[in-house]
Write a protein that holds these residues in place. Sequence first.
Motif, PDB file in Angstrom:
ATOM      1  N   UNK A 219       0.808  -1.216   0.000  1.00 26.46           N
ATOM      2  CA  UNK A 219       0.000   0.000   0.000  1.00 26.46           C
ATOM      3  C   UNK A 219       0.837   1.260   0.000  1.00 26.46           C
ATOM      4  N   UNK A 220       1.920   1.256   0.790  1.00 26.90           N
ATOM      5  CA  UNK A 220       2.797   2.428   0.848  1.00 26.90           C
ATOM      6  C   UNK A 220       3.481   2.636  -0.508  1.00 26.90           C
ATOM      7  N   UNK A 221       3.964   1.549  -1.111  1.00 29.08           N
ATOM      8  CA  UNK A 221       4.628   1.656  -2.419  1.00 29.08           C
ATOM      9  C   UNK A 221       3.659   2.179  -3.468  1.00 29.08           C
ATOM     10  N   UNK A 222       2.426   1.643  -3.474  1.00 26.28           N
ATOM     11  CA  UNK A 222       1.419   2.092  -4.441  1.00 26.28           C
ATOM     12  C   UNK A 222       1.079   3.561  -4.229  1.00 26.28           C
ATOM     13  N   UNK A 223       0.971   3.981  -2.978  1.00 23.46           N
ATOM     14  CA  UNK A 223       0.648   5.373  -2.678  1.00 23.46           C
ATOM     15  C   UNK A 223       1.747   6.303  -3.172  1.00 23.46           C
ATOM     16  N   UNK A 224       2.996   5.909  -2.989  1.00 23.51           N
ATOM     17  CA  UNK A 224       4.121   6.734  -3.454  1.00 23.51           C
ATOM     18  C   UNK A 224       4.048   6.903  -4.970  1.00 23.51           C
ATOM     19  N   UNK A 225       3.795   5.800  -5.687  1.00 21.46           N
ATOM     20  CA  UNK A 225       3.685   5.885  -7.145  1.00 21.46           C
ATOM     21  C   UNK A 225       2.515   6.781  -7.553  1.00 21.46           C
ATOM     22  N   UNK A 227       1.266   9.294  -5.927  1.00 24.70           N
ATOM     23  CA  UNK A 227       1.602  10.690  -5.652  1.00 24.70           C
ATOM     24  C   UNK A 227       2.573  11.223  -6.701  1.00 24.70           C
ATOM     25  N   UNK A 228       3.590  10.420  -7.029  1.00 25.27           N
ATOM     26  CA  UNK A 228       4.596  10.865  -8.001  1.00 25.27           C
ATOM     27  C   UNK A 228       3.963  11.114  -9.366  1.00 25.27           C
ATOM     28  N   UNK A 229       3.064  10.208  -9.777  1.00 25.14           N
ATOM     29  CA  UNK A 229       2.466  10.309 -11.115  1.00 25.14           C
ATOM     30  C   UNK A 229       0.994  10.695 -11.031  1.00 25.14           C
ATOM     31  N   UNK A 230       0.690  11.598 -10.128  1.00 22.45           N
ATOM     32  CA  UNK A 230      -0.707  11.984  -9.901  1.00 22.45           C
ATOM     33  C   UNK A 230      -1.355  12.609 -11.138  1.00 22.45           C
ATOM     34  N   UNK A 231      -0.548  13.193 -12.017  1.00 23.05           N
ATOM     35  CA  UNK A 231      -1.107  13.831 -13.211  1.00 23.05           C
ATOM     36  C   UNK A 231      -1.396  12.826 -14.320  1.00 23.05           C
ATOM     37  N   UNK A 232      -0.995  11.585 -14.136  1.00 24.31           N
ATOM     38  CA  UNK A 232      -1.163  10.588 -15.188  1.00 24.31           C
ATOM     39  C   UNK A 232      -2.020   9.403 -14.741  1.00 24.31           C
ATOM     40  N   UNK A 449       0.522  -0.187 -13.034  1.00 25.23           N
ATOM     41  CA  UNK A 449       1.068   0.788 -12.090  1.00 25.23           C
ATOM     42  C   UNK A 449       1.173   2.167 -12.741  1.00 25.23           C
ATOM     43  N   UNK A 450       0.978   3.244 -11.974  1.00 29.71           N
ATOM     44  CA  UNK A 450       1.123   4.596 -12.529  1.00 29.71           C
ATOM     45  C   UNK A 450       2.542   4.817 -13.058  1.00 29.71           C
ATOM     46  N   UNK A 451       2.631   5.513 -14.162  1.00 27.78           N
ATOM     47  CA  UNK A 451       3.941   5.849 -14.733  1.00 27.78           C
ATOM     48  C   UNK A 451       3.816   7.177 -15.470  1.00 27.78           C
ATOM     49  N   UNK A 452       4.955   7.699 -15.918  1.00 31.19           N
ATOM     50  CA  UNK A 452       4.973   9.034 -16.501  1.00 31.19           C
ATOM     51  C   UNK A 452       4.180   9.102 -17.804  1.00 31.19           C
TER      52      UNK A 452
END
Length: 530
Positions: A219-225, A227-232, A449-452
């Motif tokens: 959950x923590x790893x997913x949340x970090x991703x 947040x980092x790629x919140x625009x995508x 997973x979220x990515x750029x």
Amino acid sequence: MAFSAVKICSVIVYFLLQKLSIAEIIPYFQHEIIPLHPEYLTIPKFSPKDAPNWAPGHGHSYIDLSRVKIDFNCDAGATCPNVNFEVLMFEEPKEKPWMEYWPNKQFCCTNDMVTAGDCFPEQMNKLIVPLELPGAFLRSVAVVSGVPKTLSEDGTVAHHEISKSGVYVLFMGICDPKSAPVSISGSINSLDPYGYLPADLFGNLPFYGALSIVYGVVGVIWLVYCIIYSDNLMAIQGWITTVLALGMIETAILFQHYLSWNDFGYPAPAVTFLALLFGVMKRTVSRMVVLLVALGYGVVRPTLGEDMRKVIYLGCAYFFLSLTYTVISSLPQSNRKADDSEYDLISLTVFILAGIDTTFYIWIFSSVHNLLISLALRKQASKYILYRNFRNVLSISFVSTCIWMLYGSVINLDNGTGEDNNWKDHWTVDALWELTYFMIFVAIAIMWAPSVNMQKYAYSIELSTLDEDEEWAAAGLGTAPVFGAPPGEGGQSPEGDTDDAEYGGRLDDENDPFQGSGALDPLMAAAKKQ
């Protein structure tokens, strides 16, 4: 109106769960036992050398009846004889099923049975103890009308130390047909070396503790991703987040559920209700997520149209039926009559639930199959690889399901002697299902997973890079159009249907799962069809 229905349902489930008594402290409140109908409990037990010596058990293992109080009252002015209340306890034998030691399930010696030679005259109006049943302990307690009898007054009945791990059978009954019914109150306490959690469920305590930690890390790893790629972020990632959150909450509550049960001897109704509710919600939403992914939602289809409504309806049906099944199957099986039938009252619910699950599976696999064909026709190589990997994950899950079903059958299989040799491993059946579910979920989360470039990639069209891939060529059938090619060379199909040069396929292909959603852009596709 909907809120009221949910509130009423929650209240009903809560009060049902208050009756839950599959515990190591088994409560009684004016529970009636009638003559010639003895009742029994089956209690799995660990010896001190076979389990951790944790608090509150501190290495002790016993079955204690000292808090059981027996009482009965005659009608006003009537004189009633004393009632002989009998307690019989033994370990499940290895030679054959324990009920087969009693002919025709007749546990009380009656006059007719003496005449037929099924029991001895000295056993008249008493529980029958078969001579060949090893280690059986029988004790009779005389109860006087209006004078409650507590079993603690007889030390040989009240307390039984356990020196050997096994499943113990405890009988309580009255065999004199002329006796009055008695009521019992108090509790039967069964303590194991680590605490009050039933021995066949003990493995769940460390398992859900470890699984809740793993869910938290993911959950923590997913949340970090996120947040980092919140625009995508895409809609499907919101669904995955929901499933992850439900899994984290469910495993944490289940760990607390078993921890509280172990400490206090019975499951807390509120915690039990929450654990069941979040478990059903997780299973429901996870099925919906897999189906949405299979339909191409968020990657090749920005909207599902009417399909989304069907997915929601199917999910709601699964939720309510699964909740019903979970609640009913969690109700107590203790205090059973010795002559009860084995009819399963939840068979209908299981049958309908299996039908809904089958609908999910068929829809998922057929959607993935159609989607792969359409992606090959459109020469969408990256998406094709993504969904081929997704199909492989589904195939692995199907094989795992078959393996765990076989494993569960073996664990619960009667070995022909009646002894449950695998009772210590019963918890592993559900644990393996949980692990399989978790690994499949993590695989899907990694693929989506979220990515750029995730959002841009989802709605973009690419040229093929898999021309030499045999499966790709077979799925595309060698007829996929080439961008910018003139009619007759891929720009127009032999049937005269117009190919879409931007999306790489025909907009009116009846086998195209994009059909009805306007390919990748509903407005643009609709405009091109005019």
